[in-house]
Design an enzyme around this catalytic site. Structure first.
Site, PDB file in Angstrom:
ATOM      1  N   ASN A  37       0.809  -1.223   0.000  1.00 47.43           N
ATOM      2  CA  ASN A  37       0.000   0.000   0.000  1.00 47.43           C
ATOM      3  C   ASN A  37       0.846   1.279   0.000  1.00 47.43           C
ATOM      4  OD1 ASN A  37      -2.319   1.466   0.149  1.00 47.43           O
ATOM      5  ND2 ASN A  37      -2.872   0.866   2.235  1.00 47.43           N
ATOM      6  N   HIS A 122     -14.581  -4.191  10.476  1.00 48.30           N
ATOM      7  CA  HIS A 122     -14.232  -2.880  11.041  1.00 48.30           C
ATOM      8  C   HIS A 122     -15.470  -2.029  11.265  1.00 48.30           C
ATOM      9  CE1 HIS A 122      -9.865  -2.546   9.364  1.00 48.30           C
ATOM     10  NE2 HIS A 122     -10.108  -3.748   9.846  1.00 48.30           N
ATOM     11  N   ARG A 147     -13.989  -5.076  15.171  1.00 48.87           N
ATOM     12  CA  ARG A 147     -13.000  -4.067  15.565  1.00 48.87           C
ATOM     13  C   ARG A 147     -13.728  -2.732  15.725  1.00 48.87           C
ATOM     14  NH1 ARG A 147      -7.903  -1.358  12.242  1.00 48.87           N
ATOM     15  NH2 ARG A 147      -9.512   0.122  11.625  1.00 48.87           N
ATOM     16  N   TYR A 159     -10.318   8.383  14.018  1.00 48.61           N
ATOM     17  CA  TYR A 159      -9.061   7.707  14.270  1.00 48.61           C
ATOM     18  C   TYR A 159      -9.045   6.278  13.729  1.00 48.61           C
ATOM     19  CZ  TYR A 159      -6.119   4.656  16.802  1.00 48.61           C
ATOM     20  OH  TYR A 159      -5.274   3.664  17.102  1.00 48.61           O
ATOM     21  N   ASP A 220      -7.430  -1.167  17.406  1.00 58.87           N
ATOM     22  CA  ASP A 220      -6.113  -0.967  16.793  1.00 58.87           C
ATOM     23  C   ASP A 220      -5.584   0.397  17.228  1.00 58.87           C
ATOM     24  OD1 ASP A 220      -3.920  -0.821  15.132  1.00 58.87           O
ATOM     25  OD2 ASP A 220      -4.995  -1.385  13.306  1.00 58.87           O
ATOM     26  N   HIS A 222      -2.606   1.477  16.204  1.00 61.24           N
ATOM     27  CA  HIS A 222      -1.848   1.925  15.032  1.00 61.24           C
ATOM     28  C   HIS A 222      -0.512   2.577  15.369  1.00 61.24           C
ATOM     29  CE1 HIS A 222      -2.751   2.469  10.620  1.00 61.24           C
ATOM     30  NE2 HIS A 222      -3.458   1.398  10.939  1.00 61.24           N
ATOM     31  N   GLU A 246      -4.296  -3.945  19.307  1.00 58.06           N
ATOM     32  CA  GLU A 246      -3.324  -4.127  18.215  1.00 58.06           C
ATOM     33  C   GLU A 246      -2.347  -2.965  18.114  1.00 58.06           C
ATOM     34  OE1 GLU A 246      -5.376  -4.550  14.506  1.00 58.06           O
ATOM     35  OE2 GLU A 246      -3.571  -4.184  13.333  1.00 58.06           O
ATOM     36  N   GLU A 272       1.618  -6.380  11.541  1.00 57.46           N
ATOM     37  CA  GLU A 272       1.146  -6.192  10.157  1.00 57.46           C
ATOM     38  C   GLU A 272       2.212  -5.540   9.284  1.00 57.46           C
ATOM     39  OE1 GLU A 272      -2.400  -3.747  10.841  1.00 57.46           O
ATOM     40  OE2 GLU A 272      -1.379  -2.065   9.903  1.00 57.46           O
ATOM     41  N   ARG A 293       0.183 -10.692  13.460  1.00 59.09           N
ATOM     42  CA  ARG A 293      -0.670  -9.944  12.527  1.00 59.09           C
ATOM     43  C   ARG A 293      -0.217 -10.009  11.068  1.00 59.09           C
ATOM     44  NH1 ARG A 293      -4.801  -8.451  11.575  1.00 59.09           N
ATOM     45  NH2 ARG A 293      -4.823  -6.200  11.415  1.00 59.09           N
ATOM     46  N   HIS A 322      -3.401 -10.132   8.806  1.00 58.47           N
ATOM     47  CA  HIS A 322      -3.816  -8.819   8.309  1.00 58.47           C
ATOM     48  C   HIS A 322      -4.710  -9.013   7.076  1.00 58.47           C
ATOM     49  CE1 HIS A 322      -2.229  -4.609   6.930  1.00 58.47           C
ATOM     50  NE2 HIS A 322      -3.179  -4.455   7.816  1.00 58.47           N
ATOM     51  N   ASP A 326      -6.335  -3.517   1.381  1.00 64.74           N
ATOM     52  CA  ASP A 326      -5.109  -3.442   0.577  1.00 64.74           C
ATOM     53  C   ASP A 326      -4.418  -4.802   0.435  1.00 64.74           C
ATOM     54  OD1 ASP A 326      -4.842  -1.949   3.300  1.00 64.74           O
ATOM     55  OD2 ASP A 326      -2.808  -2.683   3.004  1.00 64.74           O
ATOM     56  N   GLU A 349      -8.825 -11.072   9.848  1.00 63.08           N
ATOM     57  CA  GLU A 349      -9.407  -9.759   9.527  1.00 63.08           C
ATOM     58  C   GLU A 349     -10.042  -9.861   8.137  1.00 63.08           C
ATOM     59  OE1 GLU A 349      -6.494  -6.660   9.208  1.00 63.08           O
ATOM     60  OE2 GLU A 349      -7.982  -5.075   9.443  1.00 63.08           O
ATOM     61  N   TRP A 412       1.182   7.286  12.160  1.00 62.05           N
ATOM     62  CA  TRP A 412      -0.235   7.194  11.739  1.00 62.05           C
ATOM     63  C   TRP A 412      -0.756   5.796  11.986  1.00 62.05           C
ATOM     64  CZ3 TRP A 412      -3.269   4.497   8.156  1.00 62.05           C
ATOM     65  CH2 TRP A 412      -4.600   4.977   8.036  1.00 62.05           C
TER      66      TRP A 412
HETATM   67  O1  KDG Z   1      -1.897  -0.354   4.505  1.00 63.35           O
HETATM   68  C1  KDG Z   1      -2.151  -0.036   5.829  1.00 63.35           C
HETATM   69  C2  KDG Z   1      -3.498  -0.524   6.240  1.00 63.35           C
HETATM   70  O2  KDG Z   1      -3.627  -1.843   5.850  1.00 63.35           O
HETATM   71  C3  KDG Z   1      -3.677  -0.419   7.728  1.00 63.35           C
HETATM   72  O3  KDG Z   1      -3.906   0.928   8.064  1.00 63.35           O
HETATM   73  C4  KDG Z   1      -4.838  -1.265   8.182  1.00 63.35           C
HETATM   74  O4  KDG Z   1      -4.035  -1.219  10.447  1.00 63.35           O
HETATM   75  C5  KDG Z   1      -4.733  -1.748   9.593  1.00 63.35           C
HETATM   76  C6  KDG Z   1      -5.495  -2.936   9.945  1.00 63.35           C
HETATM   77  O5  KDG Z   1      -5.345  -3.390  11.066  1.00 63.35           O
HETATM   78  O6  KDG Z   1      -6.222  -3.435   9.096  1.00 63.35           O
HETATM   79 MG    MG Z   2      -3.718  -2.629  12.072  1.00 59.38          MG
END
Ligand code: KDG
Ligand code: MG
Length: 412
Positions: A37, A122, A147, A159, A220, A222, A246, A272, A293, A322, A326, A349, A412
Site C-alpha cells: 500500500n 471494522h 474491531r 481515528y 487498533d 496503530h 493491536e 502487520e 498480525r 492482516h 489493501d 481480519e 499514523w
Molecule cells: O496499509 C495499511 C493498512 O492496511 C492499515 O492501516 C490497516 O491497520 C490496519 C489494519 O489493522 O487493518
Molecule cells: Mg492494524
C-alpha cells in the site's frame, strides 16, 4: 511444470493492486499478491527488473528452493519490498501446485484443521450512535467479532480510518476501501494521544453496555503510543475484555512490549508491518504478544508465514492475519488456505472489497455464519480477469500521516 512466462499486473479497481501471474509450459497459471500500500510501484520494479528474469525456465514445483534462491541470492535481505515480491512468487507457486495436483492449497498444507475461519470486520463512527449503527450493520452481515474505532473529541479525523476515505455502502456497512488516498501527496491528519487515552475506555464501556459481554471486540492503536501509554491503555481496557489490542507501540522496538506486558493482561496483537520470522524472534520467544498480525502478502508468502506460525505455536501464540482491503483477493485467498490448515489459527481480519475489485478477481471463498472458507477449487481459487483489470490503470495514492498540534510528525 516449467515457468514459461511471468507477468506483473497493476490494476486499480477500488484501490491499487499488484499481482504476479505465472504461466507454465503445460498451460497452468498461478497468481500471487504483491500489493504494498502506497509503495506499489517499487514492488512492480523489483519484480519486473530483478525477479521475473530469474523465474523463466525454473521448475514451478520447487517452491522452497525458489524461495531460498530469491531470498539468499539477492544478498540484500528482508524489507517490505523484497518480501512482498518473494511472497507473490511463493503464493503463485502454491496456486500452481494446487492446480497441478487438482487440490485446494489448504489440502497441500496438511488439510483443514477446522470447518471455517472466524473473521472480524471494522466498525467505526464519528460518535457513539454512528458506531453502534456500524456494529449493528456488521452483525446483520454475519460478523461475530468486531474491531471498534471512533472519532476522538477535538480531532478532525476518525481515528484509524482516513478522514476522506471513500465510503461505499454495502448491505448497510460502510467500507473504507482506502485509508490510502488518491493524490500526489499524503493527506495530513491531526492527533492527540491524551485525548485518545481519555476517550477510548469510555467507548468500550458504552459498547459493552449496549452489546453485552459476549461479542469479541478488537481495537487498533496503530503504533501511536509510547510503552507507558500503551500499558495505561491496556490496563484501562481490561474491564471490557478485548479479544485483542493491536499495534500499541511502533513495532520496531520490541523490548517496549516487556513494559506493556508487565502492566496489563489485555491480549496484544502485532506484526502487520513485519515481513520475516526474524522480526518476531524476540516477541515470540519472550511471549510478548498473543497474535501474529502478518499477512501472506507481506511476509514472504505462504511458505514463510507458515514458518512464523509454527514457531508461534510453540508459545500458544495464534494467527491474526492482516486482511484490510489493501490485501488483494489473491492475498486473502492465500491467508484463508493457510488459516484453515494451521492448528494455531486465531482470527482473520476481513473487510469486503468493492464491487469493481470483485469483478477483476473472481473468487471462490465462502462467508457464512461469521466464518470464511477458501472453497475447494484447485489452487487458491481466484482468477484474474485481464480485460476487467485493464479498465483500471494505476492511480497514485498514499496513506495519510499525522501531525500533533505543535506541528510534530507523529505515527499514523
Ligand atoms: O496499509 C495499511 C493498512 O492496511 C492499515 O492501516 C490497516 O491497520 C490496519 C489494519 O489493522 O487493518
Ligand atoms: Mg492494524
Amino acid at each position: 511444470m516449467i515457468i514459461d512466462s511471468a507477468e506483473v499486473i497493476v490494476t486499480s479497481p477500488d484501490r491499487n493492486f499488484v499481482t504476479l501471474k505465472l504461466t507454465t509450459d503445460d498451460g497452468l497459471t498461478g497468481l500471487g499478491d504483491a500489493t504494498l500500500n502506497g509503495r506499489e510501484l517499487a514492488v512492480v520494479a523489483y519484480l519486473k527488473d530483478h525477479v521475473v528474469p530469474l523465474l523463466l525456465g525454473r521448475d514451478a514445483h520447487r517452491i522452497e528452493d525458489t524461495w531460498q534462491f530469491l531470498y539468499r541470492s539477492a544478498y540484500w535481505r528482508r524489507g517490505p519490498v523484497t518480501m512482498a515480491a518473494i511472497a507473490a512468487v511463493d503464493t503463485a507457486l502454491w496456486d500452481l501446485k494446487g492446480k497441478a495436483a487438482g487440490m485446494p492449497v489448504y489440502q497441500l498444507l496438511g488439510g483443514a484443521s477446522r470447518t471455517g475461519l472466524l473473521a472480524y470486520g471494522h466498525a467505526s463512527g464519528r460518535d457513539l450512535p454512528e458506531l453502534f449503527d456500524s456494529i449493528r450493520a456488521h452483525q446483520a452481515q454475519g460478523y461475530k467479532a468486531i474491531r471498534v474505532q471512533t472519532g476522538v473529541p477535538g480531532l478532525k479525523s476518525i481515528y484509524g480510518i482516513a478522514s476522506n476515505a471513500t465510503y461505499e455502502a454495502m448491505d448497510g456497512v460502510r467500507y473504507d476501501h482506502e485509508p490510502a488516498q488518491r493524490g500526489s501527496l499524503p493527506a495530513e491528519e491531526d492527533w492527540d494521544t491524551r485525548s485518545y487515552l481519555r476517550h477510548v475506555p469510555t467507548v468500550f464501556e458504552a459498547v459493552r453496555g449496549e452489546f453485552g459481554p459476549e461479542l469479541p471486540l478488537l481495537h487498533d492503536a496503530h503504533h501511536r503510543l509510547t510503552p507507558v501509554q500503551a500499558a495505561q491503555l491496556g490496563k484501562a481496557l481490561e474491564p471490557y475484555d478485548l479479544f485483542w489490542l493491536e499495534d500499541v507501540t511502533p513495532a520496531e522496538n520490541q523490548e517496549a512490549l516487556r513494559l506493556v506486558r508487565r502492566h496489563t493482561t489485555t491480549p496484544l496483537a502485532i506484526g502487520e508491518i513485519f515481513n520475516t520470522v526474524w522480526d518476531y524472534q524476540q516477541i515470540i520467544r519472550e511471549q510478548l504478544i498473543d497474535y501474529v498480525r502478518s499477512a501472506v502478502t507481506h511476509t514472504g508468502g505462504i511458505s514463510h508465514l507458515k514458518k512464523v506460525l509454527d514457531y508461534a505455536a510453540q508459545y500458544q501464540i495464534k494467527s491474526g492475519m492482516h486482511g484490510p482491503t489493501d490485501i488483494s483477493p489473491v492475498g486473502m485467498a492465500a491467508a484463508l488456505h493457510l488459516g484453515l490448515s494451521v492448528h494455531n489459527f486465531g482470527i482473520q481480519e476481513y473487510m469486503r472489497h468493492g464491487a469493481r475489485t470483485d469483478q477483476v478477481f473472481q473468487q471462490s471463498f465462502t462467508w457464512q455464519d461469521g466464518l470464511l472458507h477458501p472453497g475447494d477449487r484447485p489452487g487458491l481459487g481466484v482468477e484474474l480477469d485481464l480485460d476487467e483489470a485493464g479498465k483500471y490503470p494505476y492511480v497514485q495514492a498514499y496513506l495519510p500521516f499525522n501531525r500533533l498540534a505543535d506541528g510534530t510528525v507523529h505515527d499514523w
